[in-house]
Design a protein around this motif. Structure first.
Motif, PDB file in Angstrom:
ATOM      1  N   GLY A  68       0.791  -1.224   0.000  1.00 11.48           N
ATOM      2  CA  GLY A  68       0.000   0.000   0.000  1.00 11.48           C
ATOM      3  C   GLY A  68       0.820   1.269   0.000  1.00 11.48           C
ATOM      4  N   PHE A  69       2.174   1.130  -0.031  1.00 13.01           N
ATOM      5  CA  PHE A  69       3.036   2.307   0.083  1.00 13.01           C
ATOM      6  C   PHE A  69       2.936   3.220  -1.139  1.00 13.01           C
ATOM      7  N   ALA A  70       2.874   2.643  -2.339  1.00 14.53           N
ATOM      8  CA  ALA A  70       2.829   3.481  -3.540  1.00 14.53           C
ATOM      9  C   ALA A  70       1.586   4.352  -3.525  1.00 14.53           C
ATOM     10  N   HIS A  71       0.464   3.756  -3.169  1.00 10.64           N
ATOM     11  CA  HIS A  71      -0.783   4.521  -3.117  1.00 10.64           C
ATOM     12  C   HIS A  71      -0.779   5.504  -1.964  1.00 10.64           C
ATOM     13  N   LEU A  72      -0.279   5.078  -0.809  1.00 10.64           N
ATOM     14  CA  LEU A  72      -0.187   5.976   0.339  1.00 10.64           C
ATOM     15  C   LEU A  72       0.719   7.161   0.021  1.00 10.64           C
ATOM     16  N   PHE A  73       1.814   6.889  -0.682  1.00  6.17           N
ATOM     17  CA  PHE A  73       2.735   7.976  -1.002  1.00  6.17           C
ATOM     18  C   PHE A  73       2.135   8.937  -2.030  1.00  6.17           C
ATOM     19  N   GLU A  74       1.302   8.389  -2.929  1.00  8.16           N
ATOM     20  CA  GLU A  74       0.598   9.283  -3.864  1.00  8.16           C
ATOM     21  C   GLU A  74      -0.184  10.329  -3.082  1.00  8.16           C
TER      22      GLU A  74
END
Length: 941
Positions: A68-74
């Motif tokens: 979920g990091f890529a989406h959280l970082f977005e």
């Protein structure tokens, strides 16, 4: 070294049929010293630009335990950066008249802005600041906020939705542990909750460097100016860690896996079968795409013939190939009719496969599947943002922004032999994952020999306090070659330029209007017949909706299958649908096929088939949709809200689709009576936009003009309930809901009222945009929701003022209080700064208003529906420009009164209902999904 690649448009008629594929996207590609790849595309047809930056990082770059990091970082990148204060990204772009957003998927992340051309340097400043000057601003408080927002997004899209966990179950079982597609883009809830600031900083340093990004600038700019700005703002950003390309990771299954899940929200069983395939841009992937279309799309498809037409097990079939960067899968998903055993669905799929193997694929099948590609291609590049996405995606995944040429050629190469080959290679006799999702308590409907799937259901815990003060430390700024703390100067906004509109009234009374737009060789049109749901009989509600369905089921001279094929072979689309106040026929076609498309519209409109078999199927489909809407908290909220506001004597209190009981009672004679009484050119308008001129359109409409005779049609009037005099709270119980849906409001004014547009302006800062007060508090400050809005709706009849959101269950009461307080406080007036922001956002955004055929068609429909002057947008600008603080305050006090609104909550009554009895409402009621009052004693039963 500058490398120049140019693809130019050639005067060739068809992408699909031509010997050589022409493109209308020319571009220049080069690379900065830090590795940032830049693509420029000039398009001066509208005074706007789009900037898109796609990073080579999606959820496929994550690892088990850190999903979920890529989406959280977005989400984090919209918070603040070293030189852009908190929550200012959206506000700055909106203040410039633009729009922005971002998106994350398994293979990538993209950010974009579309703004008037004078704000080009502003978006360069913003995007470069978060690419190279962000990480020092990532604080624990900001991070905790976005953790909550993302978890709310998961609840809204997954946990509170029927079949929301299907993707999770499939990916866990088709992709092995550790495979980059084993987890969902939104991530595991536990991983989201356990993520730390240090995790985010490490992820940023690994994947968010310029050397892992493609920047696309498209629109109205001068190339020399653009290059200078890009070098200034992005050139000094240092490279970060090198990101190695991922290699394909295909998977295989050694055995079939059969799984089931009892779904808290589903009202009908759903069967999904998934076979592993291969990565994108391979020959087999193209053939699998065509296989999906042939198996399921349209009335010729074997899945449709067996499951829908012959066995009446479902009303819709869906099969598709999903090839991504690393691997792919082929899916068949069937939502069965209520109560259908999924063993019957599985048997039907097997029978459809056998029929497909026996009948094979014809040349005509291949032709009709490919026919829409040309139209699809042109529609995809009709906006500068669409071109930006296309160029960026091809560059990231193929290294060639112009890969569209090869892409279409590869599709064109697919033969019927290829389709049969990939069916035999990937589907026939191969192991698969199958899921049975059934309504809770209906386990007898699962496919036999299925095992219980592992699904993690969230336990709602105590609220996270985001108001706790965090020690403020001075942000350490990254050195820069110039002062980035001062925003660029925005030049003069482009002047409003309304396209020329031509009109003509035909001899049969139908008004025709159009706009010539020669960006793409495509025309988009609509024929609007006034009446729609307003003409429904309350005892047989839903006739208008069934009318728009039955007319698309063949004509007097064409079977439903033949009509569908005729449309597809033209590469056209013709759809018909019913609204509260109209029936609309909408079409999209290549301009060279316009006459043939309009001839089909004429045949559909004037030569109904009245097919009894199709009516039976349509009634089943409609009843299924109505019953399934009970599983959708938003649909339930809207249904109850409309009934409460409009009352039982107004047709708007009833769904346009009707009720299950009313639809069952509708006969073919009811449809014929409706058609004979209410279909007339005298209450119809025709709108068209595209590469056409007035004389050609009038000529193409001549047959319709001559054959369609006018008749008198009377649109009924319904009593509008008198003004509410109290605040009433209505709670609809959805046991174990992870979120509560909130609708707050009352009847307001029609679109035709002189105050309507002024109140839309007044509402803008309250909740008319991302930067509205309610969203800034409920999402950005509290982290209770994925989004909150307020709006006025209205047509020729009074519409509503509505405040709405979906919030985490245990924040329901506080969220309602915040809405109520903000609506009340808004009557005290706004600041001069907020009014200036509203004016800028609304006036400057008009530069983006005339870009696409869809937006122009919408403008024509507004003009015709409400008898507006051609320059009504110019008049709206004057209203915005002239509004002052006092007028704003007067409008707020006249049209906002939280003490007289209806408050509709759809959520878990056992934990949330009682609190509202002590919140100062004049009445608090528990109601069912239709708005009828129920006894609270039933809650615990």
């Amino acid at each position: 070294m500058l490398s120049l690649v140019v693809i130019s448009c050639k005067n060739t008629q068809s992408v699909i049929s031509s010997e050589k594929t022409p493109l209308s996207v020319d571009f220049e590609k080069y690379q900065l010293d830090n590795g940032l790849q830049v693509i420029l595309h000039q398009d001066k047809s509208d005074p706007i630009i789009a900037l898109a930056i796609q990073y080579g990082v999606g959820s496929n770059r994550e690892v088990t335990g850190r999903t979920g990091f890529a989406h959280l970082f977005e989400h984090m990148l919209f918070q603040e950066s070293e030189n852009v204060p908190q929550d200012q990204f959206f506000k700055i772009i909106q203040d410039a008249g633009g729009t922005l957003n971002g998106g994350t998927w398994k293979d990538g992340t993209v950010y974009y802005e579309v703004v008037p051309k004078n704000a080009m340097e502003t978006v360069m400043w913003l995007e470069s600041d978060r690419m190279g000057f962000l990480i020092n601003t990532v604080t624990q408080a900001a991070f905790a906020n976005q953790q909550e927002v993302v978890q709310n997004e998961k609840r809204q899209r997954v946990d509170n939705n029927p079949y929301g966990h299907t993707g999770y179950v499939i990916d866990k079982n088709i992709y092995p542990e550790g495979h980059p597609y084993n987890w969902q883009v939104i991530g595991e809830l536990e991983d989201l909750q356990n993520a730390t600031v240090e995790d985010v900083k490490e992820f940023y340093d690994r994947f968010y460097g310029p050397n892992n990004a493609t920047l696309v600038l498209a629109g109205d700019f001068e190339t020399a100016d653009a290059k200078k700005m890009i070098e200034k703002y992005f050139g000094e950003i240092k490279r970060r860690q090198e990101v190695k390309p991922l290699t394909p990771q295909r998977v295989t299954l050694s055995e079939t896996k059969r799984l089931y899940h009892e779904d808290n929200f589903a009202t009908a069983p759903q069967l999904t079968m998934v076979w592993p395939t291969l990565e994108q841009y391979t020959d087999d992937a193209y053939a699998l795409d065509v296989l999906g279309e042939i198996l399921s799309k349209g009335k010729k498809a074997p899945l449709y013939k067996v499951l829908v037409k012959e066995k009446d097990l479902t009303s819709n079939t869906r099969a598709y190939n999903s090839s991504k960067e690393l691997a792919g899968d082929f899916r068949i998903s069937i939502t069965a009719n209520n109560g259908v055993d999924l063993d019957a669905i599985e048997a039907g799929i097997t029978e459809a496969f056998a029929r497909f193997e026996k009948d094979g694929v014809s040349d005509r099948d291949i032709e009709r599947v490919k026919a829409g590609l040309e139209t699809q291609f042109y529609n995809g590049i009709s906006s500068v943002l669409g071109k930006s996405f296309q160029l960026a995606s091809y560059n990231v995944f193929t290294g060639d922004p112009g890969y569209i040429t090869k892409d279409i050629e590869n599709i064109k190469k697919v033969s019927k032999e290829d389709v049969m080959r990939v069916y035999n290679k990937y589907i026939k006799g191969k192991s698969y994952v199958m899921t049975s999702f059934v309504p809770k308590g209906q386990i007898e409907l699962i496919a036999e020999n299925s095992e219980k799937a592992k699904v993690v259901e969230e336990e709602i815990t105590e609220n996270v306090d985001l108001d706790e003060a965090e020690e403020v430390t001075e942000i350490v700024k990254t050195p820069s070659n110039f002062d980035r703390s001062t925003p660029p100067v925005v030049g003069d906004s482009p002047e409003l330029s309304i396209p020329e509109i031509w009109t003509k009234t035909l001899d049969n009374g139908m008004k025709v209007s159009g706009i010539h737009q020669d960006k793409i060789p495509v025309a988009t049109f609509s024929l609007v017949i006034e009446g729609g749901h307003l003409l429904d009989n309350m005892q047989k509600n839903g006739v208008a909706n069934l009318m728009s369905d039955i007319l698309m089921e063949g004509t007097a001279n064409k079977t439903p299958e033949e009509l569908e094929e005729e449309i597809e072979l033209l590469g056209a689309s013709i759809n018909m649908y019913t609204t509260r106040e109209s029936i609309v026929i909408r079409g999209n076609t290549l301009t060279r096929n316009l006459q043939k498309t309009l001839d089909l519209v004429t045949e559909i409109l004037l030569e109904p088939r009245w097919d009894e078999e199709e009516l039976t199927r349509l009634k089943t489909k409609t009843i299924n949709q109505i019953e399934r809407s009970d599983a959708n908290p938003n649909a339930v909220a809207n249904r109850v809200y409309n009934r409460i506001l409009y009352g039982d004597d107004h047709i708007f209190s009833y769904p346009t689709s009707g009720t299950a009981e009313s639809v069952k009672s509708i006969t073919m004679q009811d449809l014929k009576n409706f058609y004979n009484s209410n279909f007339s050119p005298s209450v119809s308008t025709f709108q068209i936009v595209g590469k056409i001129d007035k004389d050609e359109v009038i000529k193409d409409l001549r047959t319709l003009e001559e054959r369609w005779k006018a008749k008198n049609v009377t649109i009924p009037e319904f009593p509008i309930p008198s003004s509410r005099d109290k605040s009433s709270l209505y709670f609809v119980d959805i046991p174990n809901a992870k979120q509560s849906v909130i609708n707050i409001g009352y009847i307001s004014i029609p679109r035709t009222d002189k105050d309507f547009y002024p109140v839309e302006v007044m509402n803008y800062k309250l909740g008319g945009s991302f930067s509205g007060n309610v969203n800034l508090i409920l999402r950005e400050e509290k982290g209770y929701t994925y989004g909150a809005r307020t709006s006025f709706s209205g047509s020729k009849l009074p519409g509503t003022f509505t405040a709405s959101s979906s919030v985490r269950t245990n924040t329901t009461g506080e969220s309602v209080k915040i809405f109520r307080d903000e609506i009340t406080n808004y009557k005290n007036g706004i600041s001069a700064e907020d009014l200036e922001f509203t004016k800028n956002a609304l006036i400057k955004s008009n530069a983006r208003r005339f870009e696409t055929q869809a937006s122009l068609l919408g403008m024509l429909q507004q003009i015709n529906q409400y008898d507006l002057p051609d320059n009504y947008i110019e008049n709206e600008e004057k209203i915005v420009r002239n509004m002052n603080l006092q007028e704003h305050k007067v409008l707020a006090n006249k049209y906002l009164d939280a003490s007289k609104m209806a408050y509709v909550i759809v959520g878990d009554a056992e934990t949330q209902y009682e609190q509202f009895k002590d919140m100062g409402f004049d009445e608090v009621k528990l109601v069912d999904k239709n708005g009828d009052e129920v006894n609270p004693e039933n809650l615990k039963k």
